[in-house]
Design a protein around this motif. Sequence first.
Motif, PDB file in Angstrom:
ATOM      1  N   GLU A  13      51.195  32.039 105.357  1.00  0.00           N
ATOM      2  CA  GLU A  13      51.600  31.970 106.872  1.00  0.00           C
ATOM      3  C   GLU A  13      52.534  30.843 107.088  1.00  0.00           C
ATOM      4  O   GLU A  13      53.469  30.641 107.588  1.00  0.00           O
ATOM      5  N   LEU A  54      55.793  30.771 105.506  1.00  0.00           N
ATOM      6  CA  LEU A  54      56.770  31.584 106.641  1.00  0.00           C
ATOM      7  C   LEU A  54      57.524  30.805 107.779  1.00  0.00           C
ATOM      8  O   LEU A  54      58.507  30.717 108.088  1.00  0.00           O
ATOM      9  N   ILE A  55      56.516  30.100 108.301  1.00  0.00           N
ATOM     10  CA  ILE A  55      56.599  28.977 109.335  1.00  0.00           C
ATOM     11  C   ILE A  55      57.923  27.973 108.697  1.00  0.00           C
ATOM     12  O   ILE A  55      58.727  27.685 109.500  1.00  0.00           O
ATOM     13  N   GLN A  56      57.525  27.298 107.563  1.00  0.00           N
ATOM     14  CA  GLN A  56      58.304  26.543 107.258  1.00  0.00           C
ATOM     15  C   GLN A  56      59.863  26.826 107.016  1.00  0.00           C
ATOM     16  O   GLN A  56      60.781  26.187 107.162  1.00  0.00           O
ATOM     17  N   GLU A  57      59.710  28.062 106.169  1.00  0.00           N
ATOM     18  CA  GLU A  57      60.962  28.651 105.810  1.00  0.00           C
ATOM     19  C   GLU A  57      61.776  29.087 107.458  1.00  0.00           C
ATOM     20  O   GLU A  57      62.785  28.969 107.088  1.00  0.00           O
ATOM     21  N   THR A  58      61.163  29.446 108.405  1.00  0.00           N
ATOM     22  CA  THR A  58      61.748  29.805 109.812  1.00  0.00           C
ATOM     23  C   THR A  58      62.437  28.631 110.130  1.00  0.00           C
ATOM     24  O   THR A  58      63.613  28.481 110.422  1.00  0.00           O
ATOM     25  N   TYR A  59      61.766  27.544 110.183  1.00  0.00           N
ATOM     26  CA  TYR A  59      61.992  26.196 110.607  1.00  0.00           C
ATOM     27  C   TYR A  59      63.677  25.776 109.855  1.00  0.00           C
ATOM     28  O   TYR A  59      64.275  25.577 110.579  1.00  0.00           O
ATOM     29  N   GLU A  60      63.404  26.069 108.540  1.00  0.00           N
ATOM     30  CA  GLU A  60      64.859  25.580 107.751  1.00  0.00           C
ATOM     31  C   GLU A  60      65.857  26.517 108.151  1.00  0.00           C
ATOM     32  O   GLU A  60      66.982  25.872 108.087  1.00  0.00           O
ATOM     33  N   VAL A  61      65.750  27.890 108.377  1.00  0.00           N
ATOM     34  CA  VAL A  61      66.587  29.094 108.830  1.00  0.00           C
ATOM     35  C   VAL A  61      67.274  28.531 110.161  1.00  0.00           C
ATOM     36  O   VAL A  61      68.468  28.446 110.461  1.00  0.00           O
ATOM     37  N   LEU A  62      66.141  27.935 110.929  1.00  0.00           N
ATOM     38  CA  LEU A  62      66.848  27.598 112.311  1.00  0.00           C
ATOM     39  C   LEU A  62      67.416  26.391 112.546  1.00  0.00           C
ATOM     40  O   LEU A  62      67.615  25.676 113.265  1.00  0.00           O
ATOM     41  N   ARG A  72      65.775  23.522 112.189  1.00  0.00           N
ATOM     42  CA  ARG A  72      64.929  22.528 113.177  1.00  0.00           C
ATOM     43  C   ARG A  72      64.965  21.114 112.265  1.00  0.00           C
ATOM     44  O   ARG A  72      64.849  20.998 111.291  1.00  0.00           O
TER      45      ARG A  72
END
Length: 160
Positions: A115, A118-126, A128
């Motif tokens: 989990e 997933l959060i870290q990868e989402t931050y990178e995609v966005l 942030r």
Amino acid sequence: MVRPVLGVVLAAALLAGCAAPRHTGTLGIPPRIGTLTPVGDLLAALPPPARPINVAVYEFPDLTGQNRPNPLYADYSRAVTQGGAAILVDALKTAGRGAWFRVVERGNLDSLLRERQLIQETYEVLRRDRSEKIDPLEFADYLITGGIVSFDAAIDGSKV
């Protein structure tokens, strides 16, 4: 005329869903939360420590392999609890009314790490800012792992 009545009925139904039901168990005994044994009371009464200790409980399985004896039919229920780690965590959290130990999550470590990834990868995609990344996991001062290795019970009706 139908619309106001329908509105009142709908509101009453919604409010009835908020009412606290009075549950009883299958034996007609209401459930209770809290210390159930004298040992739990002793744990809760411990004086507070100088500082809480971070502790991780990894696993505490039943290693006895014993099933509950039953002379009338085949009963494949386990003789020993399968929730040893949960009971241990509860005891640690009870010590000194929660002042002694901070139990860090390790029982579902694979899920937790997945989990967080997933959060870290989402931050990178966005894209942030790096300062917005999630905090690292808290480490444990002590690790507890083990298992239940013995179970003794009277099978002839006498006390052990």
